[in-house]
Design a protein around this motif. Structure first.
Motif, PDB file in Angstrom:
ATOM      1  N   GLN A 173       0.813  -1.215   0.000  1.00 47.18           N
ATOM      2  CA  GLN A 173       0.000   0.000   0.000  1.00 47.18           C
ATOM      3  C   GLN A 173       0.850   1.271   0.000  1.00 47.18           C
ATOM      4  OE1 GLN A 173      -2.849  -0.304   3.205  1.00 47.18           O
ATOM      5  NE2 GLN A 173      -3.381  -2.387   2.611  1.00 47.18           N
ATOM      6  N   ILE A 174       2.166   1.116  -0.106  1.00 47.96           N
ATOM      7  CA  ILE A 174       3.144   2.210  -0.121  1.00 47.96           C
ATOM      8  C   ILE A 174       2.986   3.084   1.122  1.00 47.96           C
ATOM      9  CG2 ILE A 174       4.254   3.971  -1.554  1.00 47.96           C
ATOM     10  CD1 ILE A 174       2.894   2.757  -3.971  1.00 47.96           C
ATOM     11  N   LEU A 175       2.949   2.428   2.288  1.00 45.78           N
ATOM     12  CA  LEU A 175       2.827   3.124   3.570  1.00 45.78           C
ATOM     13  C   LEU A 175       4.165   3.232   4.312  1.00 45.78           C
ATOM     14  CD1 LEU A 175      -0.480   1.493   4.878  1.00 45.78           C
ATOM     15  CD2 LEU A 175      -0.190   3.711   3.743  1.00 45.78           C
ATOM     16  N   CYS A 176       5.175   2.477   3.868  1.00 41.89           N
ATOM     17  CA  CYS A 176       6.482   2.519   4.542  1.00 41.89           C
ATOM     18  C   CYS A 176       7.107   3.893   4.328  1.00 41.89           C
ATOM     19  CB  CYS A 176       7.405   1.430   4.011  1.00 41.89           C
ATOM     20  SG  CYS A 176       6.788  -0.246   4.284  1.00 41.89           S
ATOM     21  N   ALA A 177       7.649   4.461   5.393  1.00 43.16           N
ATOM     22  CA  ALA A 177       8.162   5.832   5.349  1.00 43.16           C
ATOM     23  C   ALA A 177       9.323   6.020   4.384  1.00 43.16           C
ATOM     24  CB  ALA A 177       8.576   6.272   6.752  1.00 43.16           C
ATOM     25  N   ASN A 178      10.062   4.949   4.069  1.00 41.34           N
ATOM     26  CA  ASN A 178      11.227   5.105   3.205  1.00 41.34           C
ATOM     27  C   ASN A 178      10.943   4.813   1.728  1.00 41.34           C
ATOM     28  OD1 ASN A 178      10.870   2.375   3.494  1.00 41.34           O
ATOM     29  ND2 ASN A 178      13.000   1.926   3.974  1.00 41.34           N
ATOM     30  N   GLN A 179       9.696   4.532   1.357  1.00 43.21           N
ATOM     31  CA  GLN A 179       9.362   4.280  -0.038  1.00 43.21           C
ATOM     32  C   GLN A 179       9.287   5.594  -0.802  1.00 43.21           C
ATOM     33  OE1 GLN A 179       6.013   1.493   1.098  1.00 43.21           O
ATOM     34  NE2 GLN A 179       6.494   0.740  -0.950  1.00 43.21           N
ATOM     35  N   THR A 180       9.933   5.620  -1.970  1.00 41.57           N
ATOM     36  CA  THR A 180       9.942   6.837  -2.778  1.00 41.57           C
ATOM     37  C   THR A 180       8.991   6.761  -3.968  1.00 41.57           C
ATOM     38  OG1 THR A 180      11.789   5.998  -4.089  1.00 41.57           O
ATOM     39  CG2 THR A 180      12.330   7.341  -2.153  1.00 41.57           C
ATOM     40  N   ALA A 181       8.615   5.545  -4.345  1.00 44.49           N
ATOM     41  CA  ALA A 181       7.725   5.333  -5.492  1.00 44.49           C
ATOM     42  C   ALA A 181       7.192   3.905  -5.424  1.00 44.49           C
ATOM     43  CB  ALA A 181       8.485   5.549  -6.801  1.00 44.49           C
ATOM     44  N   ALA A 182       6.296   3.593  -6.329  1.00 45.30           N
ATOM     45  CA  ALA A 182       5.788   2.218  -6.433  1.00 45.30           C
ATOM     46  C   ALA A 182       6.836   1.373  -7.153  1.00 45.30           C
ATOM     47  CB  ALA A 182       4.469   2.203  -7.189  1.00 45.30           C
ATOM     48  N   SER A 183       7.297   0.336  -6.515  1.00 44.61           N
ATOM     49  CA  SER A 183       8.334  -0.535  -7.080  1.00 44.61           C
ATOM     50  C   SER A 183       7.717  -1.542  -8.049  1.00 44.61           C
ATOM     51  CB  SER A 183       9.024  -1.295  -5.944  1.00 44.61           C
ATOM     52  OG  SER A 183       9.822  -2.334  -6.460  1.00 44.61           O
ATOM     53  N   PRO A 184       8.451  -1.894  -9.120  1.00 41.64           N
ATOM     54  CA  PRO A 184       7.984  -2.979  -9.990  1.00 41.64           C
ATOM     55  C   PRO A 184       7.810  -4.301  -9.231  1.00 41.64           C
ATOM     56  CG  PRO A 184       9.729  -1.751 -11.069  1.00 41.64           C
ATOM     57  CD  PRO A 184       9.650  -1.244  -9.656  1.00 41.64           C
TER      58      PRO A 184
END
Length: 191
Positions: free
Chosen positions: A157-168
């Protein structure tokens, strides 16, 4: 893949009904004197007793520096998903085991920030790096068992604080745990 399975059967290898795949990806520079390099997405079959192990390229890209976008990786992941979704003509199915990468490749391909360089949590839990007055870089906190771990659902759900974009890698969310099936930062976990 059917051709490989037929060849292995002709060589008297016992092929299980389900082949377990392990993936790896990394950047490789063929020469130290150039900035050109390869980025690979490789797959190996874990439960097939061959020596040496069978390693197959899913995708390979070559160019100056690392690719600016992840289209090459996304195309490789789509091919991998096709393999996981369909039974081969030989009647064999595939299952994902894990994805092996070093930390720079993990950050690049999971679209996360490396947590020792900024105040963001690691890829496994919510512990943040701390600034050391004596050092010119951030240091790792010892594991804090009271801090919660990120979950697979958080990453999807892209909730992790260190995610910068949706990963493949999100395309593999039905086939593997995107937190636990990709190795965490060993400097944080071990030390």
């Amino acid at each position: 893949m059917d051709g490989l399975i037929r060849e292995l059967r002709m060589a008297d290898y016992q092929i299980p009904d389900v082949l377990i795949l392990q993936c790896s990806s990394d950047g490789v520079s063929p020469k130290k004197s150039t900035r050109n390099g390869y980025w690979t997405l490789l797959v190996s079959i874990q439960n097939l007793d061959t020596s040496p192990p069978i390693v197959m390229p899913i995708t390979l890209t070559y160019g100056r520096d690392k690719p600016k976008d992840l289209i090459w990786f996304e195309n490789g992941i789509k091919s991998l998903v096709d393999l996981l979704e369909h039974r081969t003509q030989c009647g064999v199915t595939f299952k994902m085991s894990n994805f092996i990468m070093d930390m720079p490749a993990i950050c690049y391909l999971k679209c996360i920030q490396y947590f020792t360089t900024i105040d963001t949590p690691c890829s496994l839990c919510t512990v943040s790096a701390e600034h050391s007055a004596r050092a010119k870089f951030r240091i790792l906190s010892p594991p804090d068992r009271s801090k919660p771990f990120w979950t697979h659902e958080d990453f999807v759900q892209i909730l992790c604080a260190n995610q910068t974009a949706a990963s493949p890698l999100l395309q593999l969310s039905e086939y593997m745990n995107l937190i636990w099936d990709i190795p965490p930062d060993p400097m944080h976990v071990v030390y």
